[in-house]
Design an enzyme around this catalytic site. Structure first.
Site, short mmCIF file in Angstrom:
data_model
loop_
_atom_site.label_atom_id
_atom_site.label_comp_id
_atom_site.label_asym_id
_atom_site.label_seq_id
_atom_site.Cartn_x
_atom_site.Cartn_y
_atom_site.Cartn_z
N ASP A 126 7.74 37.25 -9.32
CA ASP A 126 6.98 38.57 -9.09
C ASP A 126 5.65 37.75 -9.61
O ASP A 126 5.05 36.79 -10.65
CB ASP A 126 7.13 39.53 -10.00
CG ASP A 126 6.17 40.92 -9.00
OD1 ASP A 126 7.20 40.75 -8.36
OD2 ASP A 126 5.25 41.15 -9.62
N CYS A 168 8.86 49.64 2.55
CA CYS A 168 8.37 50.68 2.47
C CYS A 168 7.23 50.78 3.75
O CYS A 168 6.88 51.58 3.96
CB CYS A 168 7.88 50.90 1.44
SG CYS A 168 6.47 50.11 0.76
#
Length: 463
Positions: free
Chosen positions: A338, A413
């Site tokens: 990340d 999402c």
């Protein structure tokens, strides 16, 4: 095609389907009209509010004929005013059906190969689709008598004052009321975005389901020693164990937190659990907002992956490592990547906290790490990604076209970018399952898990 409609014009419209943002969509002389609050099958009188070259937006005046059998009375007093929910007027089981249709329509629009309808599973919902949200970011104002919080109207900077919220955990709203009372008593000055006077912009409150502890962060427009000193009193609020502040003077910023977030008083972190895993959370730590559905989501990842125990897994866009740690017990090794340094520190600490020694987390962009792992003889068998709404990095997609990653589990999402990314991958990967999940009931947001497998002609031997 020129738009034949004009602003404030009223028209009769047959609503054909639901759009990705929960609005009803009808067609006037082949032009799409998006109508908030309208449902498929209804014949509605609508008033045009926006006119664009290829479409228009409208507000619902009344349903004239064929009122949907799934239309219900919203429970919330503020529904239609605040921008927090947009499907409370829809029966919950039908909400789940609509969300499945949103995913299907996204793939029909952006995925260029035909898909078997059986690949699209029914949406996984909640038994009780209320009071699920464990974190609230609330703008604050002075209403003439006291400090109050609210939410912005949809597509607006107008604040709707809210006394109660039916999708927040109840303890959050109780804490917010007490916090506002204390800050009002000490005459803390709310920031006024028009005059740019005042100090306090937002209150951020996170509640732990595991411990019932509450973490509070005050977002200030400027450093203010008096407000910071007063904030120590917030430990008097029931279950508040941690109080922070962060200065953010950027009025255009979509993020609440400024560059630095500092502890005022109390514990540095609060503890949370997903299943048997424990997590220590700083205010800025990304963490899922609906823990009941998060467990279902991660269980579905395991179910679709069908791990045999020998797999090497890359957890892309790993955040604080929740998915990687969830699957670590089923595989030989997990590496997470990340580009949020604080999240990676958090993720490695979470691995230690849970005594998981086959998972490590690395700071930076994914592609350089993938090349480094490959040079060290480590190539993932399975890639799990949960990217932001903009989707996967195009360079990562290009990398996957030429590398022997056998399986991709894509958590998203945003159905539109999900379908687009899957389309980019379809020359090398085919889709085995598409599973929608309702992470945010009463809203049009839908989480989706897609299982992609490398086409047999393209499978290579790892090495």
């Amino acid at each position: 095609m020129a738009n034949v409609l004009t602003k404030n014009q009223e028209i009769l419209l047959n609503i054909k389907r639901i759009g990705i943002n929960g609005e009803g969509i009808g067609y006037f002389r082949r032009l799409a009209v998006f109508v908030e609050g309208a449902l498929p099958g209804e014949e509605a009188v609508v008033k045009i509010t926006e006119v664009h070259d290829q479409y228009s937006k409208a507000k619902l005046v009344r349903v004239k004929n064929n009122k949907s059998p799934y239309r219900i009375e919203p429970r919330c007093l503020y529904y239609g005013k605040c921008g927090g929910c947009n499907l409370q007027h829809v029966d919950y089981q039908y909400q789940l059906e609509l969300k499945k249709n949103i995913v299907i329509e996204s793939f029909e629009k952006y995925y260029q190969k035909e898909l078997n309808p059986k690949l699209f599973k029914d949406t996984i919902g909640m038994d009780n689709p209320w009071f699920y949200r464990n974190k609230a970011k609330l703008p604050i104002r002075y209403d003439g008598e006291k400090l109050v919080t609210g939410l912005y109207e949809s597509n607006s900077n107008r604040l709707v004052y809210i006394e109660d919220c039916l999708i927040e955990k109840r303890d959050i709203r109780n804490a917010v009321k007490q916090i506002c009372d204390i800050l009002t008593k000490y005459q803390v000055i709310a920031f006024n975005p028009k005059s740019k006077e005042g100090v306090l912009r937002h209150i951020v409150v996170r509640s732990s389901k595991a411990t019932e502890d509450i973490q509070v962060t005050l977002i200030l427009y400027k450093e203010d020693e008096r407000t910071i000193k007063i904030a120590k009193d917030l430990l008097r609020v029931k279950n508040v164990e941690s109080v922070y502040y962060s200065v953010n003077d950027d009025l255009e910023s979509l993020e609440n937190f400024g560059k630095n977030t500092k502890l005022i008083i109390g514990k540095p972190t609060i503890e949370e659990k997903i299943g048997d895993l424990q997590f220590s959370l700083l205010p800025t730590s990304f963490f899922q907002l609906n823990l009941e559905q998060t467990e279902k989501l991660y269980d579905e990842v395991l179910k679709l992956a069908k791990f045999k125990g020998f797999e090497k897994v890359l957890d892309g866009y790993c955040g604080v490592g929740t998915i990687g740690l969830w699957v670590a017990g089923s595989v030989v090794e997990v590496k997470g990547v990340d580009n949020n340094k604080e999240a990676i520190t958090n993720a490695n600490n979470n691995a230690k906290q849970n005594n998981i020694d086959n998972a490590s987390f690395h700071y930076g962009n994914m592609l350089p790490h993938l090349h480094n792992f490959e040079r060290d003889g480590w190539t993932p068998d399975v890639l799990i990604v949960d990217p932001p709404r903009v989707g996967m990095d195009i360079n990562l997609i290009h990398y996957l076209q030429n590398k022997p990653v056998k399986k991709i589990i894509y958590v998203s999402c945003n159905p539109s970018t999900l379908a687009k990314n899957c389309n980019h991958l379809n020359s090398k990967y085919h889709i085995l399952a598409i599973q929608p999940l309702d992470m945010f009931p009463q809203t049009s947001n839908v989480e989706t898990i897609v299982l992609l497998s490398r086409r047999s002609s393209d499978k290579q031997v790892n090495g």
